[in-house]
Design an enzyme around this catalytic site. Structure first.
Site, PDB file in Angstrom:
ATOM      1  N   ARG A 293     -35.505 -15.345  22.777  1.00  0.00           N
ATOM      2  CA  ARG A 293     -35.067 -16.097  23.785  1.00  0.00           C
ATOM      3  C   ARG A 293     -35.807 -15.568  25.277  1.00  0.00           C
ATOM      4  O   ARG A 293     -36.119 -16.040  26.194  1.00  0.00           O
ATOM      5  CB  ARG A 293     -34.353 -14.728  24.828  1.00  0.00           C
ATOM      6  CG  ARG A 293     -32.724 -13.907  24.143  1.00  0.00           C
ATOM      7  CD  ARG A 293     -32.032 -15.246  23.722  1.00  0.00           C
ATOM      8  NE  ARG A 293     -31.061 -14.629  23.296  1.00  0.00           N
ATOM      9  CZ  ARG A 293     -30.955 -14.981  21.701  1.00  0.00           C
ATOM     10  NH1 ARG A 293     -31.668 -15.703  20.754  1.00  0.00           N
ATOM     11  NH2 ARG A 293     -29.713 -14.397  20.701  1.00  0.00           N
TER      12      ARG A 293
ATOM     13  N   SER B 105     -23.667 -11.897  28.294  1.00  0.00           N
ATOM     14  CA  SER B 105     -24.823 -11.347  27.854  1.00  0.00           C
ATOM     15  C   SER B 105     -26.103 -11.294  28.642  1.00  0.00           C
ATOM     16  O   SER B 105     -26.458 -11.519  28.947  1.00  0.00           O
ATOM     17  CB  SER B 105     -25.820 -11.200  26.512  1.00  0.00           C
ATOM     18  OG  SER B 105     -24.863 -11.755  25.412  1.00  0.00           O
TER      19      SER B 105
ATOM     20  N   GLU C 176     -31.758 -10.518  30.594  1.00  0.00           N
ATOM     21  CA  GLU C 176     -32.133 -11.326  29.646  1.00  0.00           C
ATOM     22  C   GLU C 176     -31.368 -13.078  30.614  1.00  0.00           C
ATOM     23  O   GLU C 176     -32.012 -13.671  30.792  1.00  0.00           O
ATOM     24  CB  GLU C 176     -30.840 -12.054  28.642  1.00  0.00           C
ATOM     25  CG  GLU C 176     -31.077 -12.978  27.862  1.00  0.00           C
ATOM     26  CD  GLU C 176     -29.534 -13.404  27.026  1.00  0.00           C
ATOM     27  OE1 GLU C 176     -29.460 -14.673  26.176  1.00  0.00           O
ATOM     28  OE2 GLU C 176     -29.945 -12.553  26.337  1.00  0.00           O
TER      29      GLU C 176
END
Length: 338
Positions: free
Chosen positions: A164, A238, A334
């Site tokens: 990520r 998420s 995130e």
């Protein structure tokens, strides 16, 4: 005709549905829009925020600068035998891009079905799901350097992809506006069904030799069953990364919690399931004021109606501190906080 607006609501441009405003706002659709943006004094005198689908951002206050919505369209294909290079404009909705590829038999992105956002944001975040990451199919992208207006091509190595993560979130953060992304896909599918949920749903459907369309449909089914639709309840997917920890650190966690959900990351790290950690702390489906976690997936924070960004942020801080106190593992967000 000028592309700039003032005191514009950003509620339609963030999937959390947080009601904030931008002091200045511009939407980029054409090359002329891009040139006008780069020639403007605002680009150098105001704080800058580049928006794709707004699916990876949490606003905690009004944005006192220039917010730019990138809506550059278009998909084109170059054949290279069994492989194809598919180029998409940065403003193409990611799931529309996946649907186009699946429909035309271009394999590689089917596991990434229904990830929210736009194509332009995909290499920045190195999006991933169900055993596939953007870096696995990435060929290159074009970025316009904001300070000079000079276009640059970034190859795979240039992007420094991580979990990520990419160079666009680190050394080059805020310096480039991505205008298009190129993907190397295949006409010969290498089906990836390593995740048990995919295997189980394929079995439920009596499919033993799945096509990429089958995988895409199954992934869509799984995601819809677990995740809320941002058009009906505000969320950014998420909210936390799955923590990746050293094997020695995992040993301590495992000794106290042998049922912990985990995946080996060669050579010597272990990835934990953040959703499981959060659920074990009693947060799954929890509602606090106007925010909370989704009833089917503790990894997703939601806006139940009129939540402020600060309310969501404070709730996420509570989750981070509680998980760390219980497991000794600190979660990392995130979603970008503004």
């Amino acid at each position: 005709m000028t592309i700039f607006q003032q005191h514009t609501s950003l509620k339609p441009y963030n999937t959390f549905g947080i009601a904030v405003k931008a002091r200045y706002f511009a939407e980029i659709v054409t090359p002329a829009d891009l040139q006008e943006l780069l020639a403007s004094e605002l680009i150098n005198t105001q704080p800058l925020l580049i928006l794709g689908g707004g699916s990876n951002v949490l606003f905690t206050h009004d944005f006192e600068g220039l917010a730019v919505k990138v809506s550059i369209p278009g998909i084109s294909v170059v054949d290279e035998g069994d492989e194809v290079i598919v180029t998409a404009g940065a403003g193409v909705v990611w799931n529309d891009f996946v649907g186009y590829c699946v429909q035309h038999g271009y394999a590689g992105v089917e596991n990434l079905t229904l990830i929210p956002g736009t194509v332009g944001a995909s290499p920045i975040q190195n999006i991933g799901a169900y055993g596939v990451e953007l870096k696995d199919v990435f060929e290159s992208c074009i970025g316009m350097e904001i300070s000079t207006g000079v276009a640059r091509s970034f190859n795979h190595a240039d992007c420094k992809f991580g979990y990520r993560d990419s160079i666009f979130k680190n050394e080059l953060k805020g310096q480039y506006l991505i205008t298009e992304v190129r993907f190397r896909l295949s006409r010969v599918a290498k089906i990836n069904t390593q995740y048990g949920a995919i295997q189980q749903e394929l079995a439920n459907r009596g499919i033993s030799k799945p096509t990429i369309a089958d995988v895409s449909a199954v992934v869509a089914h799984i995601r819809v069953s677990k995740l809320p639709d941002p058009t009906t309840i505000g969320n950014a997917g998420s909210f936390f990364k799955n923590p990746v920890i050293a094997a020695s650190e995992f040993k301590k966690v495992y000794e106290n919690f042998p049922e912990v959900v985990h995946y080996q990351v060669p050579p010597d790290k272990v990835k934990l399931a953040a959703g499981w950690l959060i659920e074990q702390c009693g947060f799954k489906g929890k509602v606090v004021g106007q925010t909370g976690t989704w009833k089917n997936q503790a990894l997703v924070l939601v806006n139940h109606g009129q939540a402020t960004g600060q309310e969501v942020y404070s709730f996420s801080e509570n989750i981070i501190n509680t998980v760390e106190a219980k497991f000794g593992v600190r979660l990392e967000r995130e979603v970008n906080i503004l």
